[in-house]
Every structure is written in C-alpha cells, then in structure tokens.
Design a protein around this motif. Structure first.
Motif, short mmCIF file in Angstrom:
data_model
loop_
_atom_site.label_atom_id
_atom_site.label_comp_id
_atom_site.label_asym_id
_atom_site.label_seq_id
_atom_site.Cartn_x
_atom_site.Cartn_y
_atom_site.Cartn_z
N GLU A 76 0.82 -1.21 0.00
CA GLU A 76 0.00 0.00 0.00
C GLU A 76 0.86 1.27 0.00
O GLU A 76 0.54 2.25 -0.65
CB GLU A 76 -0.93 -0.01 1.21
CG GLU A 76 -1.99 -1.10 1.16
CD GLU A 76 -2.86 -1.13 2.40
OE1 GLU A 76 -3.90 -1.80 2.38
OE2 GLU A 76 -2.50 -0.47 3.41
N ALA A 108 -5.15 2.05 -1.94
CA ALA A 108 -5.88 1.25 -0.95
C ALA A 108 -7.07 2.04 -0.44
O ALA A 108 -6.95 3.24 -0.12
CB ALA A 108 -4.95 0.89 0.20
N VAL A 109 -8.22 1.39 -0.37
CA VAL A 109 -9.45 2.06 0.07
C VAL A 109 -10.11 1.23 1.18
O VAL A 109 -9.95 0.01 1.23
CB VAL A 109 -10.44 2.23 -1.11
CG1 VAL A 109 -9.84 3.15 -2.17
CG2 VAL A 109 -10.79 0.88 -1.73
N PRO A 110 -10.86 1.88 2.08
CA PRO A 110 -11.47 1.16 3.20
C PRO A 110 -12.42 0.05 2.74
O PRO A 110 -13.18 0.23 1.79
CB PRO A 110 -12.23 2.25 3.95
CG PRO A 110 -11.55 3.53 3.58
CD PRO A 110 -11.12 3.33 2.16
N ARG A 141 -8.53 -2.93 4.22
CA ARG A 141 -8.69 -2.15 2.99
C ARG A 141 -8.67 -3.05 1.77
O ARG A 141 -8.01 -4.09 1.76
CB ARG A 141 -7.56 -1.12 2.87
CG ARG A 141 -7.67 0.03 3.86
CD ARG A 141 -6.53 1.00 3.73
NE ARG A 141 -5.28 0.45 4.23
CZ ARG A 141 -4.88 0.50 5.51
NH1 ARG A 141 -5.66 1.05 6.42
NH2 ARG A 141 -3.73 -0.01 5.88
N TYR A 157 -8.38 -2.70 -2.71
CA TYR A 157 -7.44 -2.02 -3.59
C TYR A 157 -8.12 -1.76 -4.93
O TYR A 157 -8.74 -2.66 -5.51
CB TYR A 157 -6.20 -2.89 -3.80
CG TYR A 157 -4.99 -2.13 -4.29
CD1 TYR A 157 -4.15 -1.46 -3.40
CD2 TYR A 157 -4.69 -2.06 -5.65
CE1 TYR A 157 -3.05 -0.75 -3.84
CE2 TYR A 157 -3.59 -1.35 -6.10
CZ TYR A 157 -2.77 -0.70 -5.18
OH TYR A 157 -1.68 0.01 -5.62
#
Length: 241
Positions: free
Chosen positions: A97, A121-123, A149, A151
């Motif tokens: 990340e 990277a996203v929650p 997270r 991606y």
C-alpha cells in the motif's frame, strides 16, 4: 554458484505478520540450490548495498504508516532503478500500500504513497481476517489475509484470481507490475507457496545468466507447504492439490 544479495526493507518496522521473513525463505532455498546468499536489513537509504538482486518489503501497523512512508521516501529512486533493472520485488500488505498512489483510512484521512505502483488502498466494509486461496500462474497460492482495505485502480495484472477469500475485492488478489509482486497474503507467503518463491529466484538468477534448479532439501519443505495448503483447502471446501 552465483552470489545474490537480498535486501529486506525496514524489517523491524514492517514485520507485523512475519512478512520480512520472506527474505529468509528466499535465502534458504537459494542456499539449498548451491548459491551464496547475503541478506541485508535496510532501515535507511544509506544502508542500501551497491548490488541488489532481490527486494522484500513486509507489512506493518496502521499506527506506523506515516513513519514507514517517510523512511521509504528517500528510497524511491532506488526502487525505480530496481524496477527498470528487472530486480524482483515482493511487497506485502501495508508495504504494498505504501508503494501505491496512497492509502485512504476509515476516518477519511489520506496518506500519500510513493506512487511506484498503480492504484490505491481504500477502506473495506469490515476487516478481513481469514484464510485465502488464489489461483495464479505460479500455482495455487494460499495464505492468511488480515487487512481493513481493498485495492482499486490497479493498471496491472492481478497476482491471481480469488478462489476463496477477499483479496483486493472483485475476485482479484494482488498485482504484478513487471517484476514487482504485491499481495495481501501473509504466512509468510513464500514459505507457504515455495513455487512462488522459486519464480522470484528464477528471475533473480536469470539476471546473472544463471539457472535456478531447486536443491534436494527443498522437497521436504515443499511437501510440508503443500500439506498445509491442502489442509486449508479442505477446511474451505476446495479440492486438494
């Protein structure tokens, strides 16, 4: 015999799930194949050796993301040189990340990454903590994923397709960009999946005009790893290898 230098980046800071030990897996398998190996722990840009043949970046905690990013930032040019020179790089979890465009945290904060790997990277809806099985060109891969997270935006090939588990989301896991390999798999991933380790060693030795042939001692380790993967597969209702 070929002499190889394996660099382990921030091994104390980025070893939460034992991922820095992937360097030891590579070293041991290379030694079994008759090669001379040096593993160098790199905690600052000044400690990077002149010759580097393989790079391992492990995973750390969210509380130390900014510290790890700031320590990695001066190494950006070295990473670019390694990528251009086809030096195999393995990045796991938050190590991956941090090499990306950035990391979006659950509270809305965004930590800027190094921009070396496409995507960010996203929650995720909830934390993922379970075994994962992936179908890849390096064989069936299994490991333990422990991340909060997903991606997105990866303009690269995935490491593989998720058979069971979560991975990046959308049935994909990890990414491969040239000779950089990124994954959520812990275990460490190369101990559980020695064929994957052998691919990285093949790439590293090919740069020296040498061929990788697994040593006799590798077989016992391979059998243990296969038994562990099959045990996970059975638990998940997947056919054994």
């Amino acid at each position: 015999m070929t002499a190889l230098t394996i660099v382990s980046i921030l091994p104390e800071l980025l070893n939460t799930n034992g991922d820095a030990e992937n360097a030891r897996v590579l070293a041991r398998r290379a030694e079994w194949a008759g090669h001379e190996i040096t593993v160098v722990a790199v905690n600052s840009v000044d400690e990077i050796p002149e010759a580097v043949d393989m790079v391992v970046v492990g995973s750390g905690t969210d509380s130390e993301l900014v510290l790890a990013r700031d320590l990695l930032q001066p190494m950006v040019d070295h990473f670019r040189q390694w990528c251009a020179g086809h030096v195999p790089i393995l990045a796991v979890g938050t190590g991956w990340e941090l090499l990306s465009w950035g990391i979006e945290l659950g509270d809305g904060e965004v930590i800027e990454g190094l921009g070396l790997v496409a995507g960010r990277a996203v929650p995720a809806e909830s934390r993922v903590t379970d075994d994962i099985v992936v179908k890849s060109k390096y064989g069936r891969l299994s490991g333990f994923e422990n991340h909060s997270r997903g991606y997105v935006g990866a303009k690269a090939s995935p490491l593989g397709r998720v058979v069971s588990g979560t991975g990046n989301g959308q049935d994909q896991e990890g990414l491969v960009m040239g000779d950089m390999f990124c994954t959520h798999l812990h275990g460490p991933v190369l101990a559980r999946n020695p064929d994957f380790a052998d691919h990285l060693l093949t790439v590293a030795l090919a740069r020296h005009g040498a061929e990788y042939v697994p040593g006799e001692q590798s077989k016992r380790a391979d059998d243990i790893a296969k038994a562990a993967r099959n045990q996970i597969a059975v638990r998940l209702g997947i056919a054994a290898e």
